[in-house]
Design an enzyme around this catalytic site. Structure first.
Site, PDB file in Angstrom:
ATOM      1  N   PRO A  71       1.758  -1.147  11.380  1.00 27.56           N
ATOM      2  CA  PRO A  71       1.037  -2.022  12.313  1.00 27.56           C
ATOM      3  C   PRO A  71       0.311  -1.242  13.405  1.00 27.56           C
ATOM      4  CG  PRO A  71       3.410  -2.165  12.660  1.00 27.56           C
ATOM      5  CD  PRO A  71       3.209  -1.388  11.400  1.00 27.56           C
TER       6      PRO A  71
ATOM      7  N   GLU B 108      12.951   1.271  11.223  1.00 24.89           N
ATOM      8  CA  GLU B 108      12.125   1.404  12.428  1.00 24.89           C
ATOM      9  C   GLU B 108      10.884   2.256  12.193  1.00 24.89           C
ATOM     10  OE1 GLU B 108      12.535  -0.089  15.551  1.00 24.89           O
ATOM     11  OE2 GLU B 108      13.864  -1.267  14.292  1.00 24.89           O
TER      12      GLU B 108
ATOM     13  N   ARG C  48      -9.530  -4.233  -7.670  1.00 25.48           N
ATOM     14  CA  ARG C  48     -10.511  -5.183  -8.184  1.00 25.48           C
ATOM     15  C   ARG C  48     -11.942  -4.665  -8.059  1.00 25.48           C
ATOM     16  NH1 ARG C  48     -12.899  -8.718  -4.722  1.00 25.48           N
ATOM     17  NH2 ARG C  48     -12.641 -10.469  -6.164  1.00 25.48           N
TER      18      ARG C  48
ATOM     19  N   ASP D 285     -18.299 -11.679  -2.488  1.00 27.04           N
ATOM     20  CA  ASP D 285     -17.080 -11.983  -1.750  1.00 27.04           C
ATOM     21  C   ASP D 285     -17.339 -12.050  -0.253  1.00 27.04           C
ATOM     22  OD1 ASP D 285     -15.434 -12.125  -3.936  1.00 27.04           O
ATOM     23  OD2 ASP D 285     -14.844 -10.021  -3.839  1.00 27.04           O
TER      24      ASP D 285
END
Length: 262
Positions: free
Chosen positions: A89, A116, A154, A169
């Site tokens: 993150p 962690e 893809r 897309d």
């Protein structure tokens, strides 16, 4: 293209990569996905991969040695150099542009953290890039790895039955995709827009661009702020805004009449 994944849950990664477009890409030998379990490279009889964090605090941290050994084995398994990505993150936000750049590389490796996180020293010396799929925390990097495998896989030539699918897309040109409709033409939920049934390819292309611009304006105005629209796009967006405003007024009229009756 080859994607290597270093994960404590290799079965999960393999199962995610075995279905749909990515599974078909592997069957067509357009994509190769391999997994590496750090526990297989642990040096103690308990196959330990984590220890407590120096400085105290809750949670465990993945240790250097099992990960370093897994990454070394991964690198030695194929001649192409691997671009190593740690899924975190704290990484840069994954975008379609970054996906397209990764899809052009011959080989990437995805390092999935747990607990962690991973010892910072390993990240500093073994990782080329950190990526995040969003501003939230998952139990581990496996879901993020599955996202990248799907997004990158893809885009391999021949993975999609129609190459134009990827070109149209959302985010491929910096805009959200236009609405799409399938059979039947008429349903209790509504009717397919007449222009899509007209066979007029120029008119359909114009409608789709207008809807794409309009959806981006309504849902992701930040994307529009990053673009310089040409005169045609500005005119179509203005047209969409006028139509949107008039539709909003039309919806308000019945409620006003109902209030007057009451």
């Amino acid at each position: 293209m080859r994607i290597d994944v270093v994960s404590l849950f290799p079965d999960f990664v393999r199962q995610c990569a075995a279905v749909g477009v990515v599974g078909r890409a592997q069957q067509r030998e357009l994509l190769q996905v391999e997994t590496w379990n750090p526990r297989d490279y642990s040096s103690d009889r308990h196959r330990s991969v984590d220890s407590s964090s120096y400085g105290g605090g809750p949670g465990m941290v993945m240790m250097i040695e099992p990960l370093r050994a897994a990454l070394a084995a991964m690198r030695d398994a194929a001649p192409e150099p691997a671009h190593v990505i740690y899924l975190s993150p704290q990484g840069a936000r994954l975008t379609q542009g970054r996906v397209e750049a990764l899809a052009k590389l011959p080989r990437i490796a995805l390092l999935c953290g747990r607990y962690e996180g991973v010892d910072e020293r390993l990240l500093a010396h073994e990782v080329d890039e950190e990526l995040s799929i969003g501003d939230y925390v998952l139990s581990g990097g496996e879901l993020a790895a599955a996202v990248i495998i799907d997004a990158v896989g893809r885009l391999q030539d021949g993975a999609l039955n129609d190459a134009q699918s990827a070109e149209q897309d959302s985010f491929s040109d910096g805009l959200l995709d236009c609405p799409h409709y399938a059979r039947p033409v008429q349903d209790a939920l509504g009717t397919v827009p007449a222009v899509l049934l007209s066979g007029d390819h120029a008119a359909i292309a114009r409608w789709r661009l207008k809807q794409s611009l309009g959806r981006t304006w309504l849902r992701r105005p930040d994307l529009l702020s990053q673009r310089v629209l040409d005169a045609k796009s500005r005119a179509l967006l203005d047209e969409f805004r006028r139509e949107h405003a008039s539709q909003g007024q039309a919806r308000e009229e019945p409620s006003r009449q109902d209030d007057a009756v009451e």
